[in-house]
Scaffold this active site. Structure first.
Site, PDB file in Angstrom:
ATOM      1  N   GLY A  20       0.828  -1.209   0.000  1.00  0.00           N
ATOM      2  CA  GLY A  20       0.000   0.000   0.000  1.00  0.00           C
ATOM      3  C   GLY A  20       0.857   1.252   0.000  1.00  0.00           C
ATOM      4  CB  ALA A  21       4.281   1.775  -1.277  1.00  0.00           C
ATOM      5  CG  ASN A  22      -1.028   3.426  -3.950  1.00  0.00           C
ATOM      6  OD1 ASN A  22      -1.030   2.356  -3.354  1.00  0.00           O
ATOM      7  ND2 ASN A  22      -2.133   4.050  -4.286  1.00  0.00           N
ATOM      8  N   GLY A  24      -1.359   7.604   1.514  1.00  0.00           N
ATOM      9  CA  GLY A  24      -1.438   7.763   2.972  1.00  0.00           C
ATOM     10  C   GLY A  24      -0.171   7.400   3.713  1.00  0.00           C
ATOM     11  N   GLY A  26       1.490   4.558   3.852  1.00  0.00           N
ATOM     12  CA  GLY A  26       2.479   3.801   3.076  1.00  0.00           C
ATOM     13  C   GLY A  26       3.344   4.734   2.247  1.00  0.00           C
ATOM     14  CE1 TYR A 174      -9.447  -1.179   9.124  1.00  0.00           C
ATOM     15  CE2 TYR A 174     -10.189   0.018  11.066  1.00  0.00           C
ATOM     16  CZ  TYR A 174      -9.242  -0.201  10.081  1.00  0.00           C
ATOM     17  OH  TYR A 174      -8.081   0.561  10.058  1.00  0.00           O
TER      18      TYR A 174
END
Ligand SMILES: NC(=O)c1ccc[n+]([C@@H]2O[C@H](COP(=O)([O-])OP(=O)(O)OC[C@H]3O[C@@H](n4cnc5c(N)ncnc54)[C@H](OP(=O)(O)O)[C@@H]3O)[C@@H](O)[C@H]2O)c1
Length: 316
Positions: A20-22, A24, A26, A174
């Site tokens: 999820g590096a793209n 927020g 990350g 969640y």
């Protein structure tokens, strides 16, 4: 402790994987680790969004050593193919960061409820498949950092209905997935210890940070009211994504960070501020639940860890 991103030590020569590096947290984690010289493998479900994010980081850090790789945690085939592509690259740090929050019930490509499937099972599979790639031969221990949430405290693992097939509440699902993150992180640490492996596993939470996370649920359910409420909350209450990334950065890079620990912001209501070591919920320390969840997760993902089950007292 008033640890900031300026305290991230020299990362030259290290390889760090961020899921999820793209977006927020990350993205901010990637930015600071790259700024300090590591090679960052940006694992993203969309390589287009990944490349956009890499450009964003390079505007700040022109010599950032980044590589964008597709890894869709909602698709085990994609996770396997990503891990295969990394087979010959020793990984110093794996950051299990990607996640979705409070979305209407949907399923991953493998038929898992999406929050449990992406937040927990996808990362269990990824970590297991990268186990032999972790840089455990010599020097500093390899680290696996799993990003949970303060909401894990209200989570319960419902083994009778893990996938919310009988009853689904988006927040309960969640919270369950985020409790699963902490149980997994601690069980992994116990197994590293039992195996005598030169690796550490820790869990973190970011407090409340202004990212895209809060908007995915309202986007998918089309709730304009919830969207407006989230926008207001993010503006008034949340800290920045940069601040939210600090517990992750601390666990991933600080020499003093410890395996088996849980790090989060130490300020107001544990929602903001500099990272500190904290206690997670009582349920998260339940070793029987952790072992049972581990076995179920291995069976569901088809990824078996070559790590011994902890025997007797091995406290993470
Ligand atoms: N922000 C907070 O206040 C907060 C609080 C507690 C915990 N957390 C945790 O922090 C982590 C990061 O969230 P964030 O706040 O940075 O949210 P975000 O801005 O929405 O980023 C989430 C990331 O996860 C990725 N992702 C979603 N589904 C995926 C999939 N199937 N495969 C691979 N990647 C996927 C997203 O990719 P796309 O952009 O392609 O969708 C995005 O890169 C999550 O684990 C979240 O639970 C955040």
């Amino acid at each position: 402790m008033s640890w900031t991103a300026d305290d991230v030590p020299d990362q030259r020569g290290r390889t760090v994987v961020v899921t999820g590096a793209n977006s927020g947290l990350g993205l901010e984690t990637t930015r600071e680790i790259a700024r300090n010289g590591a090679t960052v493998l940006m694992a993203t479900r969309s390589t287009e969004r990944g490349e956009d994010a890499a450009r964003d980081v390079r505007e700040d850090v022109p010599d950032a050593d980044l590589r964008v790789e597709e890894c869709d945690l909602a698709n085990l085939e994609s996770v396997r193919s990503f891990a295969d592509r990394l087979a010959d690259e020793p990984i110093d740090v794996l950051i299990n960061n990607a996640g979705v929050m409070a979305i209407p019930r949907s399923e991953t490509d493998d038929g898992f409820e999406a929050q449990f499937g992406i937040n927990h099972l996808g990362h269990v599979a990824l970590t297991g498949l990268l186990l032999e790639t972790l840089a455990t031969d010599e020097g500093d221990p390899a680290r696996v950092v799993t990003v949970s949430s303060g909401i894990h405290e209200r989570g319960e693992i419902d083994f009778d209905d893990l996938q919310g097939e009988e009853a689904y509440d988006k927040w309960d699902a969640y919270a369950q997935s985020k409790l699963a993150n902490v149980l997994f992180a601690y069980e992994l640490e116990r197994r590293f210890l039992t195996a005598g492996m030169n690796a550490e596993s820790m869990a973190v939470h970011p407090g409340y940070a202004n990212t895209q996370l809060q908007f995915r649920g309202p986007e998918q359910s089309g709730s304009r009211l919830r969207m407006a409420a989230m926008k207001l909350m993010n503006t008034v209450v949340a800290q920045s994504a940069e601040m939210g990334a600090l517990p992750t950065l601390y666990a991933a890079t600080a020499p003093g960070a410890e395996g088996g620990a849980y790090y989060g912001p130490g300020g107001l209501l544990y929602m903001r501020g500099a990272p500190e070591r904290q206690a997670s919920s009582d349920r998260s320390y339940d070793e029987e639940t952790a072992r049972r969840l581990w076995a179920v997760s291995e069976a569901l993902t088809g990824v078996s860890y070559d790590l011994p089950e902890p025997k007797g007292e091995v406290s993470a």
